[in-house]
Design an enzyme around this catalytic site. Sequence first.
Site, PDB file in Angstrom:
ATOM      1  NE  ARG A  20      -1.244  -7.747  -0.961  1.00  0.00           N
ATOM      2  CZ  ARG A  20      -2.492  -7.664  -0.466  1.00  0.00           C
ATOM      3  NH1 ARG A  20      -3.141  -8.762  -0.120  1.00  0.00           N
ATOM      4  NH2 ARG A  20      -3.081  -6.488  -0.340  1.00  0.00           N
TER       5      ARG A  20
ATOM      6  CB  SER B 279       2.463  -2.077  -2.625  1.00  0.00           C
ATOM      7  OG  SER B 279       1.272  -1.316  -2.601  1.00  0.00           O
TER       8      SER B 279
ATOM      9  CD  GLU C 283       2.370  -6.097  -1.959  1.00  0.00           C
ATOM     10  OE1 GLU C 283       1.406  -6.039  -2.739  1.00  0.00           O
ATOM     11  OE2 GLU C 283       2.343  -5.619  -0.806  1.00  0.00           O
TER      12      GLU C 283
END
Length: 328
Positions: free
Chosen positions: A181, A230, A300
Amino acid sequence: MSFPDLIHDLGLDTAGLRGRLTANQPLSAVTWFRVGGPAQLLFQPADVEDLALFLSRLPREVPVLPIGLGSNLLVRDGGIPGVVIRLGARGFGTITRGEDGVSLHAGAAVPDKKLAEAAAEAGLGGFAFYAGIPGAIGGALRMNAGAHGAETREVVVSVEAVTRDGKVIRIPLEEMGYSYRHSQQPGDLIFTGAVFRGSPRAEAEIREEMAGVAAHREAAQPIREKTGGSTFKNPPGHSAWKLVDAAGCRGLQIGGARMSDMHCNFMINTGTATADDLERLGETVRARVLKHSGISLDWEIKRLGLPGPAGAIAPFLGTEATEEASNG
């Protein structure tokens, strides 16, 4: 709140620009949470050349921030100073197939799901995971978006971008610095598109895989709510949602912000939330998870801009979680 008129204050040369410049543009309408303050100046360029021209004229000290579809973005209530760049579908939303038959070029404004569809039509495997990601290619390139065990870095070949001083560049995969990520490219570098490569596969098989991805998302995620996907990254060896659940945070609510009962790694704007509510809820969850398990969750969702009237919210609330949150 509103910011000073940046165009007037800078004496910015707008001659020849074909995109749209808007001062103090509210960003709540373009984020999935439907919260947040304004952009001091929002620029929606017509195409790559227009973007490059604008950046070449913009004084270097003015901050620049690109945003995409706003699906995993939390804009704070005080808004974003400087210039926000938002790429539109007209100039950055096309997909073309390469002459080699296995590559696709996609603009940064192409929704991830649309790229999955185009790959299926072309009989190219490797893209089905994009069917479950509610963002655009620009964001996928920035954060190495992934799902169902696959990531962007597995299918991208090279990335096209415009630098802060208006240069158009190409970045090969090996220079993107991808990890979970994350990419190592500077935040003011604006991705405009990329070349992807898949592998030949029967369209029926690809569509079956895409249907499975879509069905899982429909069954497991609150996709019809005002959410940002998320909230926290999965720590090594752990699932974020399991840590959140174990800390008693499923259904936890602050103001109009709530951790989803359906999937407790998703924050929801129940209808009255402010950005402050959402960020405070997230930091409360982080504090409670840290206290319960000793694990520090990383956000995130990207949180950007200035705080609202209540002031900045300290990581983990600065201390242990408070009792202002409630379950139920």
